[in-house]
Design an enzyme around this catalytic site. Sequence first.
Site, PDB file in Angstrom:
ATOM      1  N   SER A 121       0.829  -1.215   0.000  1.00  0.00           N
ATOM      2  CA  SER A 121       0.000   0.000   0.000  1.00  0.00           C
ATOM      3  C   SER A 121       0.857   1.257   0.000  1.00  0.00           C
ATOM      4  O   SER A 121       1.971   1.269   0.548  1.00  0.00           O
ATOM      5  CB  SER A 121      -0.869  -0.004   1.258  1.00  0.00           C
ATOM      6  OG  SER A 121      -1.485   1.247   1.435  1.00  0.00           O
ATOM      7  N   TYR A 177      -1.830   0.061  10.080  1.00  0.00           N
ATOM      8  CA  TYR A 177      -2.118  -0.562   8.791  1.00  0.00           C
ATOM      9  C   TYR A 177      -0.896  -0.459   7.871  1.00  0.00           C
ATOM     10  O   TYR A 177      -0.413  -1.456   7.329  1.00  0.00           O
ATOM     11  CB  TYR A 177      -3.341   0.094   8.134  1.00  0.00           C
ATOM     12  CG  TYR A 177      -3.485  -0.277   6.679  1.00  0.00           C
ATOM     13  CD1 TYR A 177      -3.878  -1.560   6.310  1.00  0.00           C
ATOM     14  CD2 TYR A 177      -3.177   0.638   5.662  1.00  0.00           C
ATOM     15  CE1 TYR A 177      -3.970  -1.913   4.974  1.00  0.00           C
ATOM     16  CE2 TYR A 177      -3.268   0.288   4.329  1.00  0.00           C
ATOM     17  CZ  TYR A 177      -3.665  -0.988   3.988  1.00  0.00           C
ATOM     18  OH  TYR A 177      -3.749  -1.344   2.669  1.00  0.00           O
ATOM     19  N   LYS A 197       1.958  -3.477   6.498  1.00  0.00           N
ATOM     20  CA  LYS A 197       2.354  -3.758   5.111  1.00  0.00           C
ATOM     21  C   LYS A 197       3.871  -3.634   4.940  1.00  0.00           C
ATOM     22  O   LYS A 197       4.509  -4.436   4.250  1.00  0.00           O
ATOM     23  CB  LYS A 197       1.638  -2.786   4.158  1.00  0.00           C
ATOM     24  CG  LYS A 197       0.132  -2.980   4.095  1.00  0.00           C
ATOM     25  CD  LYS A 197      -0.221  -4.258   3.382  1.00  0.00           C
ATOM     26  CE  LYS A 197      -1.709  -4.485   3.277  1.00  0.00           C
ATOM     27  NZ  LYS A 197      -2.063  -5.728   2.584  1.00  0.00           N
TER      28      LYS A 197
HETATM   29  N1  UFG Z   1     -12.887  11.109   2.205  1.00  0.00           N
HETATM   30  C1  UFG Z   1     -13.820  12.101   2.488  1.00  0.00           C
HETATM   31  N2  UFG Z   1     -15.052  11.687   2.885  1.00  0.00           N
HETATM   32  C2  UFG Z   1     -15.408  10.389   3.029  1.00  0.00           C
HETATM   33  C3  UFG Z   1     -14.437   9.388   2.727  1.00  0.00           C
HETATM   34  C4  UFG Z   1     -13.179   9.793   2.316  1.00  0.00           C
HETATM   35  O1  UFG Z   1     -13.549  13.290   2.387  1.00  0.00           O
HETATM   36  O2  UFG Z   1     -16.545  10.118   3.419  1.00  0.00           O
HETATM   37  C5  UFG Z   1     -11.550  11.528   1.749  1.00  0.00           C
HETATM   38  C6  UFG Z   1     -10.439  11.023   2.641  1.00  0.00           C
HETATM   39  O3  UFG Z   1     -10.224  11.901   3.685  1.00  0.00           O
HETATM   40  C7  UFG Z   1      -9.277  10.958   1.654  1.00  0.00           C
HETATM   41  C8  UFG Z   1      -9.951  10.639   0.317  1.00  0.00           C
HETATM   42  O4  UFG Z   1     -11.321  10.955   0.497  1.00  0.00           O
HETATM   43  O5  UFG Z   1      -8.676  12.200   1.572  1.00  0.00           O
HETATM   44  C9  UFG Z   1      -9.835   9.193  -0.072  1.00  0.00           C
HETATM   45  O6  UFG Z   1     -10.249   8.418   1.033  1.00  0.00           O
HETATM   46  P1  UFG Z   1     -10.459   6.835   0.935  1.00  0.00           P
HETATM   47  O7  UFG Z   1     -10.944   6.387   2.273  1.00  0.00           O
HETATM   48  O8  UFG Z   1     -11.282   6.524  -0.253  1.00  0.00           O
HETATM   49  O9  UFG Z   1      -9.014   6.282   0.648  1.00  0.00           O
HETATM   50  P2  UFG Z   1      -7.667   6.492   1.492  1.00  0.00           P
HETATM   51  O10 UFG Z   1      -6.819   7.416   0.699  1.00  0.00           O
HETATM   52  O11 UFG Z   1      -7.892   6.862   2.894  1.00  0.00           O
HETATM   53  O12 UFG Z   1      -7.157   5.009   1.609  1.00  0.00           O
HETATM   54  C10 UFG Z   1      -6.662   4.254   0.557  1.00  0.00           C
HETATM   55  C11 UFG Z   1      -6.863   2.778   0.840  1.00  0.00           C
HETATM   56  C12 UFG Z   1      -6.143   2.407   2.092  1.00  0.00           C
HETATM   57  C13 UFG Z   1      -4.716   2.774   1.980  1.00  0.00           C
HETATM   58  C14 UFG Z   1      -4.548   4.202   1.570  1.00  0.00           C
HETATM   59  C15 UFG Z   1      -3.125   4.454   1.231  1.00  0.00           C
HETATM   60  O13 UFG Z   1      -8.226   2.524   0.972  1.00  0.00           O
HETATM   61  O14 UFG Z   1      -6.265   1.039   2.293  1.00  0.00           O
HETATM   62  O15 UFG Z   1      -5.314   4.493   0.412  1.00  0.00           O
HETATM   63  O16 UFG Z   1      -2.847   5.761   1.360  1.00  0.00           O
HETATM   64  F1  UFG Z   1      -4.079   2.628   3.154  1.00  0.00           F
END
Ligand code: UFG
Length: 326
Positions: free
Chosen positions: A118, A142, A146
Amino acid sequence: MRTTILVVGGAGYIGANMVNKLLNAGYSVITFDNLSHGYRDAVIGGEFIRGDLHHPTDLAQVFKQYQIDGVMHFASFIEVGESLINPGKYYQNNVAATLNLLDAMVAHQVSNLIFSSSAAIFGEPHYLPIDEQHPKQPINPYGLSKWMIEQILADYERAYQLKSICLRYFNAAGAAPDPRLRERHHPETHLIPLVLQVAAGQRPHITIFGEDYPTFDGSCIRDYIHVDDLCQAHLLALQHLFQGGPSAAYNLGNGQGFSVKQVIDTARQITRHPIPTVLGNRRIGDPASLIADARLAITQLHWQPRYPELATLIDHAWQVHTHNTL
Ligand code: UFG
């Protein structure tokens, strides 16, 4: 005899798409999944074994029963926030249970592994885009789980000649046309599926987690990669190992970042729904921007993403979402 691949976690979102791709490419596939988060109907072909990585006997049985040529390991917990609250769950599953898999591979002389890593291994970026050499300083259990496995794999190669390719996903999204392969996490925490739930009338609004980040519009920037492109990279990585290529690690993204607000705007255009937003607090552990430098995968694996456009990725996810829920 056809080459046989064991897909661990093949009933989850990315794993199930991978099983589909392997079957289409002519491989014989065995899915091993405990169905804690996956769905039996997502595994559209090959053999299915309900087993648990925490039980070495489950693994021994599979490795004895089948002549396995390569392993792909997708089975891990993926929620950053939960990993901060309950790190033991993440180290037990993502590290300890993975060791059972590695030890079973060593015991049965299976020496090719593709490991789902990741972007979370990098922590707060020191520079963008993030290449493979970027310092690894995960900021949550998490990401650390990894990164631990990536390092353990280096030791396993030195000691036991187990070869591996670690693929560091940025933000996997999108969907194959087959609805059984769609993203269906419970609870759903990812931005794109949540935004589409709002467009489908299943949620009143999407909360933007912070708009005071040092980005052009204040919301977080991510590099979204289509699940089909991600799986294609796995296939190429596997072939690379089978052809005698060395162990390696690759960052997988499109090299282009989109803000949370841009994602919502694109989804508005595709779904023709206003998608109301609410401003929320920053989510703990969210770096402002994550963008991949995937040139190494492009040059060494000859990987070429087919769906680099955000609109295509959201459109594919929307088509499958509406098919299933409207
Ligand atoms: N976000 C919002 N509102 C929401 C959900 C997400 O604003 O309801 C934002 C988050 O703050 C983030 C972006 O949208 O800035 C993307 O969020 P995601 O949860 O879709 O994805 P992440 O970037 O947090 O996580 C993904 C993978 C993880 C991994 C990560 C690596 O899902 O498993 O990338 O950086 F760890």
